[in-house]
Design an enzyme around this catalytic site. Structure first.
Site, mmCIF file in Angstrom:
data_model
loop_
_atom_site.group_PDB
_atom_site.id
_atom_site.type_symbol
_atom_site.label_atom_id
_atom_site.label_comp_id
_atom_site.label_asym_id
_atom_site.label_seq_id
_atom_site.Cartn_x
_atom_site.Cartn_y
_atom_site.Cartn_z
ATOM 1 N N VAL A 102 0.864 -1.176 0.000
ATOM 2 C CA VAL A 102 0.000 0.000 0.000
ATOM 3 C C VAL A 102 0.899 1.224 0.000
ATOM 4 O O VAL A 102 1.924 1.245 0.692
ATOM 5 C CB VAL A 102 -0.928 0.027 1.236
ATOM 6 C CG1 VAL A 102 -1.821 1.271 1.210
ATOM 7 C CG2 VAL A 102 -1.771 -1.234 1.328
ATOM 8 N N CYS A 103 0.532 2.224 -0.792
ATOM 9 C CA CYS A 103 1.227 3.504 -0.773
ATOM 10 C C CYS A 103 2.726 3.313 -1.090
ATOM 11 O O CYS A 103 3.078 2.581 -2.014
ATOM 12 C CB CYS A 103 0.988 4.171 0.580
ATOM 13 S SG CYS A 103 1.341 5.929 0.661
ATOM 14 N N THR A 104 3.615 3.921 -0.320
ATOM 15 C CA THR A 104 5.049 3.814 -0.598
ATOM 16 C C THR A 104 5.645 2.475 -0.163
ATOM 17 O O THR A 104 6.854 2.269 -0.299
ATOM 18 C CB THR A 104 5.824 4.959 0.077
ATOM 19 O OG1 THR A 104 5.527 4.982 1.480
ATOM 20 C CG2 THR A 104 5.446 6.297 -0.534
ATOM 21 N N THR A 122 1.665 3.334 -6.369
ATOM 22 C CA THR A 122 2.240 3.924 -5.160
ATOM 23 C C THR A 122 1.520 5.238 -4.893
ATOM 24 O O THR A 122 0.598 5.613 -5.620
ATOM 25 C CB THR A 122 3.756 4.133 -5.311
ATOM 26 O OG1 THR A 122 4.329 4.417 -4.029
ATOM 27 C CG2 THR A 122 4.094 5.261 -6.272
ATOM 28 N N GLY A 152 -2.494 2.220 -4.335
ATOM 29 C CA GLY A 152 -2.086 3.618 -4.302
ATOM 30 C C GLY A 152 -1.982 4.130 -2.884
ATOM 31 O O GLY A 152 -1.813 3.364 -1.934
#
Length: 228
Positions: A102-104, A122, A152
């Site tokens: 998830v995310c970074t 990302t 994202g």
């Protein structure tokens, strides 16, 4: 008899807790799920808010996971160069059915060499980092590339979790979890991405994030250089 699946979510200092707690809630809603929060030790770690998170399992003690999930947060900058973490992720990925983020968190998977030649999602502010590791950027909310599933930024963690359950079990099970959670988002503003937010809001965030973005990119380039 329903099959029991093992889920492992990485926790670490300066994690963005919603990156982790979104998919955690989804995974924990699967009947029979065995869910672990894994880190180097079982000492509490400080998130990027006042919330502390207590790992349930150490790297050295955890089982092989069916689903490995790496959340994001500013703490991922340090993880890109942490060989103990990267080695753990590589070992788990070799036996996992799905390797997710998830995310970074996708930057950490990329630094471990687990996304090379693939597409991944990302946070919108970190899209320049993935190509450093030979990864194509996807602007999808959730990107599926083989058994790599990446989400994202931050709130995409719930979408990521539901997508994983659909792929791992079936759509009906995922939909039942979505209904239980009453996940029926209706945000008050259409400002959830740089494509839809007002330009002045995008500019404000970009200016605030500029130092962190420069630091992250430099760390990623150093990590990629060590891989070569």
């Amino acid at each position: 008899m329903s099959q029991s699946f093992k889920f492992g979510l990485l926790v670490f200092p300066q994690i963005t807790q919603l990156d982790m707690t979104g998919p955690l809630q989804v995974f924990s809603s699967l009947p029979g799920a065995e869910v672990h929060l894994v880190w180097k030790t079982t000492e509490p770690v400080q998130s990027d808010t006042v919330l502390t998170i207590t790992p349930t399992t150490r790297f050295a003690d955890c089982p092989q996971f069916d689903v490995l999930c790496v959340p994001g947060g500013y703490g991922t900058d340090a993880l890109m160069g942490d060989e103990e973490v990267l080695g753990f992720l590589r070992a788990q990925a070799a036996g996992a059915r799905f390797v997710t983020s998830v995310c970074t968190g996708s930057l950490v998977l990329a630094a471990a060499g687990l996304l090379e030649g693939r597409s991944a999602a990302t946070h919108w502010s970190a899209t320049e980092v993935l190509p450093v590791f030979g990864v194509s950027v996807s602007r999808e909310r959730v990107c599926i590339d083989g058994n790599r599933i990446t989400g994202g930024g931050i709130t995409a963690g719930i979408d990521l979790g539901l997508t994983v359950i659909c792929e791992l079990v079936d759509r009906r099970t995922a939909e039942a979890i979505q209904l239980r959670m009453e996940y029926n988002p209706a945000p008050p503003f259409n400002a959830g991405s740089p494509e839809t937010a007002p330009p002045e809001v995008v500019e404000l965030l970009q200016e605030r994030m500029k130092p962190a973005k420069a630091r992250r990119l430099a760390l990623a380039e150093a990590a990629a250089a060590r891989m070569r």
